[in-house]
Motif scaffolding. Sequence first.
Motif, short mmCIF file in Angstrom:
data_model
loop_
_atom_site.label_atom_id
_atom_site.label_comp_id
_atom_site.label_asym_id
_atom_site.label_seq_id
_atom_site.Cartn_x
_atom_site.Cartn_y
_atom_site.Cartn_z
N ARG A 117 -10.76 35.82 -7.52
CA ARG A 117 -10.75 37.15 -6.65
C ARG A 117 -10.20 38.15 -6.94
NH1 ARG A 117 -11.09 38.39 -1.56
NH2 ARG A 117 -12.96 40.20 -1.79
N ARG A 118 -8.93 37.66 -7.91
CA ARG A 118 -8.06 38.91 -8.21
C ARG A 118 -7.40 39.50 -6.58
NH1 ARG A 118 -9.51 40.04 -14.37
NH2 ARG A 118 -9.85 38.01 -14.83
N CYS A 119 -7.19 39.58 -5.75
CA CYS A 119 -6.94 40.41 -4.46
C CYS A 119 -5.62 39.65 -4.29
CB CYS A 119 -7.74 40.00 -3.50
SG CYS A 119 -7.85 37.79 -3.36
N TRP A 120 -4.64 40.43 -5.01
CA TRP A 120 -3.07 39.73 -5.55
C TRP A 120 -2.31 40.50 -3.89
CZ3 TRP A 120 -4.03 37.53 -9.20
CH2 TRP A 120 -4.22 37.71 -10.26
N ARG A 121 -2.63 41.46 -3.43
CA ARG A 121 -1.78 41.56 -1.81
C ARG A 121 -1.97 40.40 -0.77
NH1 ARG A 121 -2.12 48.66 -2.50
NH2 ARG A 121 -0.29 48.45 -4.27
N GLN A 122 -3.80 40.87 -0.55
CA GLN A 122 -4.13 40.23 0.16
C GLN A 122 -3.37 38.56 0.02
OE1 GLN A 122 -5.92 42.12 -1.51
NE2 GLN A 122 -6.90 43.08 -0.64
N GLY A 123 -3.16 37.91 -1.46
CA GLY A 123 -3.30 36.45 -1.38
C GLY A 123 -1.81 36.43 -1.06
N PHE A 124 -1.37 37.52 -1.30
CA PHE A 124 0.59 37.61 -0.81
C PHE A 124 0.63 37.54 0.41
CE2 PHE A 124 1.60 38.54 -5.48
CZ PHE A 124 2.46 37.47 -5.72
N ALA A 125 -0.20 38.40 0.93
CA ALA A 125 0.08 38.01 2.59
C ALA A 125 -0.71 36.69 3.03
CB ALA A 125 -1.59 39.11 2.99
N ALA A 126 -1.51 36.57 2.26
CA ALA A 126 -2.30 35.05 3.04
C ALA A 126 -1.10 33.93 3.35
CB ALA A 126 -3.55 34.36 2.49
N LEU A 127 -0.46 33.63 1.95
CA LEU A 127 0.82 33.15 1.97
C LEU A 127 1.47 33.07 2.74
CD1 LEU A 127 0.91 32.32 -2.36
CD2 LEU A 127 -0.02 30.73 -1.07
N GLY A 128 2.09 34.47 2.92
CA GLY A 128 2.98 34.61 3.57
C GLY A 128 2.36 34.07 5.27
N VAL A 129 1.29 34.17 5.70
CA VAL A 129 1.15 34.11 6.99
C VAL A 129 1.57 32.83 6.81
CG1 VAL A 129 -1.47 33.82 8.10
CG2 VAL A 129 -0.63 36.37 8.01
N ALA A 130 0.76 31.72 6.31
CA ALA A 130 0.91 30.21 6.30
C ALA A 130 2.31 29.91 6.67
CB ALA A 130 0.41 29.65 5.13
N ILE A 131 2.87 30.29 5.33
CA ILE A 131 4.25 29.93 5.43
C ILE A 131 5.36 30.43 7.11
CG2 ILE A 131 6.59 30.12 4.22
CD1 ILE A 131 4.61 30.32 1.33
N LEU A 132 5.24 31.51 7.08
CA LEU A 132 5.82 32.47 7.53
C LEU A 132 5.69 31.32 9.25
CD1 LEU A 132 7.40 34.39 9.18
CD2 LEU A 132 5.87 36.00 9.43
#
Length: 306
Positions: A117-132
Amino acid sequence: MTQHDSPSLPAHRPGASRQAPEAPDDTSPSCTTRPWMPALLYTLGFLTVYLLAICTPWGQRAENPWFYLGIQGGEAAWIYPLSGSVYGSTPLPPLELSAKPTVMAGLAVIVLLTLLRRCWRQGFAALGVAILAIGAKEVFKSTVPRPDLVGAPENLLDQGFPSGHTVIPAALTLAAVLVVSPRIRPYVATAGVLWLACIAAATATMGGHRPSEVLGATLLACACYGLATWLLPPAAAPGATRSPRALHVIALALALIVALVSGARPDTLTRSLVSAATAFICAALVWYAAVGRPARTARRTRPALD
């Protein structure tokens, strides 16, 4: 007649011109973007559950007998055959040894959706939610001890707050709704809360965790999601989620049914009902964070018709 009609036209035009610039102000997203209150409330809820259930004598006295309700162990639970505790059985993710593979698979799906989907900011935020969320659970359990305020047996002194098995489906569900299309977001959230309701009820009813530990894990994941949506720029923040009104009722009703079935034990009604109620609250919290709050924001920002 023309002399009387001509003044009436400009009398309406100034009124229309005065109302024209006010319409964009009503629909402006400035009041709904970057919400900080949900993150604060979820964080306060997490700390409140920890302080009341873990750091007070009456909280410990209320939950320590939890492990002695009915037959000790999880064998009596209806969902026990799916827990992976039976030799040679396949566990329901993320129970038993499937926890780490579930996390890895979830992160891989988030990365794949981000690339597609090329949603880079949302993707980084999603990874941040899971990892954090998952990382904060590990740090909290390893650094914050469980005080013994009531002279509990040694086997009840291990720090289990928050529940690791519960934080995984909660965090991955909230991460997924950040990277999927808004059109299918409510349905992804529905699948996620059903998964969470099953795991939360199973974890509690089989004696892996106390109800407060299950609830604390969900609040931790919601707090990380609230923080991510707050830090996202307005253009990348999750927009209003339009979903059928009946889907809210259907999703929560199914979550309640799954929680009741997953938490059922024939030897103790109290443990079954409390496990199911805790799991349903967890599912409702994640549903509200992922779908309920944006939908209500959209209704508040709808322009008024005068």
